[in-house]
Design an enzyme around this catalytic site. Structure first.
Site, PDB file in Angstrom:
ATOM      1  N   SER A 245      -8.334  -3.359  -2.162  1.00  0.00           N
ATOM      2  CA  SER A 245      -9.186  -2.199  -1.934  1.00  0.00           C
ATOM      3  C   SER A 245     -10.312  -2.118  -2.960  1.00  0.00           C
ATOM      4  O   SER A 245     -11.461  -1.830  -2.616  1.00  0.00           O
ATOM      5  CB  SER A 245      -8.363  -0.909  -1.965  1.00  0.00           C
ATOM      6  OG  SER A 245      -7.503  -0.838  -0.852  1.00  0.00           O
TER       7      SER A 245
ATOM      8  N   ASP B 139      -4.094  -1.869  -6.380  1.00  0.00           N
ATOM      9  CA  ASP B 139      -4.579  -2.352  -5.084  1.00  0.00           C
ATOM     10  C   ASP B 139      -5.899  -3.101  -5.241  1.00  0.00           C
ATOM     11  O   ASP B 139      -6.986  -2.545  -5.067  1.00  0.00           O
ATOM     12  CB  ASP B 139      -4.730  -1.169  -4.124  1.00  0.00           C
ATOM     13  CG  ASP B 139      -5.033  -1.605  -2.695  1.00  0.00           C
ATOM     14  OD1 ASP B 139      -5.265  -2.815  -2.468  1.00  0.00           O
ATOM     15  OD2 ASP B 139      -5.055  -0.737  -1.803  1.00  0.00           O
TER      16      ASP B 139
ATOM     17  N   GLN C 194      -1.204   2.273  -5.892  1.00  0.00           N
ATOM     18  CA  GLN C 194      -2.633   2.426  -5.610  1.00  0.00           C
ATOM     19  C   GLN C 194      -3.513   1.878  -6.729  1.00  0.00           C
ATOM     20  O   GLN C 194      -4.547   1.255  -6.479  1.00  0.00           O
ATOM     21  CB  GLN C 194      -2.970   3.893  -5.355  1.00  0.00           C
ATOM     22  CG  GLN C 194      -2.548   4.383  -3.985  1.00  0.00           C
ATOM     23  CD  GLN C 194      -2.945   5.821  -3.744  1.00  0.00           C
ATOM     24  OE1 GLN C 194      -3.261   6.567  -4.676  1.00  0.00           O
ATOM     25  NE2 GLN C 194      -2.936   6.236  -2.491  1.00  0.00           N
TER      26      GLN C 194
ATOM     27  N   TYR D  38      -2.850  -1.647   8.836  1.00  0.00           N
ATOM     28  CA  TYR D  38      -3.711  -2.754   9.228  1.00  0.00           C
ATOM     29  C   TYR D  38      -3.934  -2.748  10.742  1.00  0.00           C
ATOM     30  O   TYR D  38      -3.165  -2.177  11.505  1.00  0.00           O
ATOM     31  CB  TYR D  38      -3.102  -4.098   8.825  1.00  0.00           C
ATOM     32  CG  TYR D  38      -3.016  -4.305   7.333  1.00  0.00           C
ATOM     33  CD1 TYR D  38      -4.145  -4.649   6.607  1.00  0.00           C
ATOM     34  CD2 TYR D  38      -1.815  -4.159   6.649  1.00  0.00           C
ATOM     35  CE1 TYR D  38      -4.077  -4.850   5.234  1.00  0.00           C
ATOM     36  CE2 TYR D  38      -1.732  -4.346   5.276  1.00  0.00           C
ATOM     37  CZ  TYR D  38      -2.874  -4.696   4.578  1.00  0.00           C
ATOM     38  OH  TYR D  38      -2.800  -4.891   3.226  1.00  0.00           O
TER      39      TYR D  38
ATOM     40  N   ARG E 205       0.842  -1.196   0.000  1.00  0.00           N
ATOM     41  CA  ARG E 205       0.000   0.000   0.000  1.00  0.00           C
ATOM     42  C   ARG E 205       0.879   1.250   0.000  1.00  0.00           C
ATOM     43  O   ARG E 205       1.043   1.924   1.015  1.00  0.00           O
ATOM     44  CB  ARG E 205      -0.958  -0.040   1.195  1.00  0.00           C
ATOM     45  CG  ARG E 205      -2.070  -1.040   0.965  1.00  0.00           C
ATOM     46  CD  ARG E 205      -3.098  -1.069   2.059  1.00  0.00           C
ATOM     47  NE  ARG E 205      -4.287  -1.770   1.623  1.00  0.00           N
ATOM     48  CZ  ARG E 205      -5.287  -2.093   2.421  1.00  0.00           C
ATOM     49  NH1 ARG E 205      -5.231  -1.784   3.699  1.00  0.00           N
ATOM     50  NH2 ARG E 205      -6.334  -2.724   1.944  1.00  0.00           N
TER      51      ARG E 205
END
Length: 370
Positions: free
Chosen positions: A135, A132, A129, A232, A124
Site C-alpha cells: 500500500s 503494508d 497496517q 482483492y 491486510r
C-alpha cells in the site's frame, strides 16, 4: 547480545530506493540492534552515508564486510546470489521478494538455510497496517503515474479561461481502483481533470465518487460479488469481461489519459485495454500501464519504454514507479520494514515467533515454509 542488521545497496537496474533511512536506523538501534549499511546505499534516495553514521549506523565499504555476521538483511528487492552466499545459515532476509516469480532466488535462499519473509505477503489486518509495503508503495505509484501522464500529454489538465479562448479540461480514466488507483484519481482531480474510474469490486464505487470522480462499470450480479474476503479483485468471467469491454471501449474513445493499475496477486495482470481499443483513441492520448511488470493491462505496453501507436497514442509502461519518487518511497518503505523487524527481535535477541499470523503469512523460506 545484540541483533546485527545489515542493509546493502540495491543492485537491480533502475532501483533507487533503500531499505532504511537514518530515522529508522535509530528505531532499530533503540530496539537492541546494531545496523551496518553498505556505502552508497542511500544515494538514489538523497541520503548520504554521513546521515547513516550520524544516526548510529556503521557504513562499510563492500558487500562482504556488511554481511559478515549479519543476523538480518533488509532489502527493497530480492538479494543477489552474491549476497545470499555471504549470509550465514539461520540469517533472516526481509524484502519485496516477489516469490511467485523470483523462484530461483527463493530456491537459493532455501538452499542457504536462510529464513526469508516477503513484505508483499503481510496480511491486510489492522495490526499489520504499518507494515503494508504494497500500500505504501502503490500510493506513491498512483501519484507518480499522473505526473508522468501530465509530462507526456501535450495539453494541460485543468480548464483554463483566457482572453484568447477556453482550454477544455483533460479527461482521465483510471482502470483499477486499489490504493494506486485512488491516489491517481485524487491527484488528477487536484490538477483539474475530469476523472472517471472503473473496477470490478463494487465497494470501490463509493470511494471513487467520494473523490469527485464518476464510476463506470457493468452493474450486474457478478459485479456485485467480485471481491475476495481479503479485499482483492477476483478474475471475472469471459461473459462479464466482454460486456465490460464494450462499455469501456466506447468510453476510451473520448479519453485523453488512461491509467491502468489492475493486479491479481500471484497471477499475470489482467488485460484491460486491447490494441483495437487503443486504435480508437484520439491522437495525443496517453496510456500509463502500472502492471507492465506482470504482463501489462494494456496490449502493446513495453516495460520502461514509450510506444507510439499508428493513431498517435502513446503507451508508457513503468515497471517501478515508486523508484521515480525514491526519497518518499524509501521513507515509507523503511518504516514498513522497521515495524516488521519489531516482530523479529525480542529482548535484544533474534526470536521470531513463526506462529504469529503476520510472520506466518509473510514466511517464504525457513522453518515451516515450503
Amino acid at each position: 547480545m545484540t541483533v546485527a542488521v545489515a542493509v546493502t545497496r540495491e543492485r537491480r537496474e533502475g532501483e533507487a530506493r533503500a531499505a532504511l533511512t537514518p530515522d529508522t536506523v535509530k528505531t532499530l538501534i533503540a530496539s537492541g540492534a546494531t545496523v551496518t549499511v553498505e556505502a552508497g546505499t542511500g544515494q538514489g534516495s538523497s541520503i548520504p552515508d554521513s546521515a547513516y553514521v550520524e544516526a548510529g549506523a556503521a557504513v562499510a565499504p563492500d558487500l562482504q564486510t556488511v554481511l559478515a555476521g549479519a543476523d538480518i538483511l533488509l532489502k527493497v528487492r530480492c538479494p543477489t546470489a552474491q549476497e545470499i552466499s555471504a549470509l550465514k545459515p539461520g540469517a533472516v532476509v526481509v524484502g519485496m521478494l516477489d516469490p511467485t516469480r523470483e523462484t530461483a532466488t527463493i530456491e537459493a535462499l532455501t538452499a542457504a538455510r536462510v529464513t526469508a519473509f516477503a513484505m508483499e505477503r503481510v496480511p491486510r489486518i489492522s495490526r499489520a497496517q504499518v507494515m503494508d509495503a504494497l500500500s505504501s508503495q502503490a500510493n506513491l505509484a498512483g501519484y507518480r503515474a499522473v505526473i508522468e501522464a501530465a509530462s507526456a500529454f501535450g495539453r494541460g489538465f485543468p480548464m483554463m479561461m483566457t482572453a484568447a479562448g477556453t482550454v477544455a479540461p483533460a479527461k482521465v480514466f483510471i482502470m483499477g481502483v486499489g490504493v494506486a488507483g485512488l491516489q491517481a484519481i485524487a491527484t488528477a482531480r487536484r490538477l483539474g481533470a475530469v476523472v472517471t474510474a472503473t473496477d470490478v469490486r463494487p465497494a470501490t464505487k463509493e470511494q471513487v465518487e467520494s473523490l469527485g470522480a464518476k464510476f463506470l462499470a457493468v452493474d450486474d450480479e457478478e459485479f456485485r460479488n467480485a471481491q475476495t474476503a481479503g479485499g482483492y479483485a477476483k478474475e471475472m468471467s469471459a461473459e462479464y469481461q466482454a460486456k465490460q469491454a464494450a462499455l469501456v471501449g466506447e468510453h476510451l474513445k473520448k479519453q485523453d489519459i488512461v491509467i491502468t493499475t489492475a493486479l491479481i496477486p500471484g497471477r499475470p495482470a489482467p488485460r484491460l485495454v486491447t490494441a483495437d481499443q487503443v486504435a480508437t483513441m484520439k491522437p495525443g492520448s496517453v496510456l500509463i500501464d502500472l502492471a507492465v511488470e506482470t504482463g501489462g493491462n494494456v496490449e502493446g505496453a513495453q516495460a520502461d519504454q514509450a510506444v507510439t501507436t499508428a493513431n498517435g497514442a502513446t503507451i508508457l509502461g513503468f515497471s517501478n514507479l515508486p523508484a521515480r519518487i525514491a526519497a518518499d518511497a524509501t521513507a515509507l518503505y523503511a518504516r514498513n520494514l522497521a515495524a516488521f523487524v519489531g516482530l523479529l527481535i525480542k529482548d535484544g535477541a533474534l526470536a521470531p515467533d513463526l506462529e504469529d499470523e503476520i510472520l506466518k503469512a509473510a514466511l517464504v523460506t525457513g522453518e515451516g515454509s515450503a
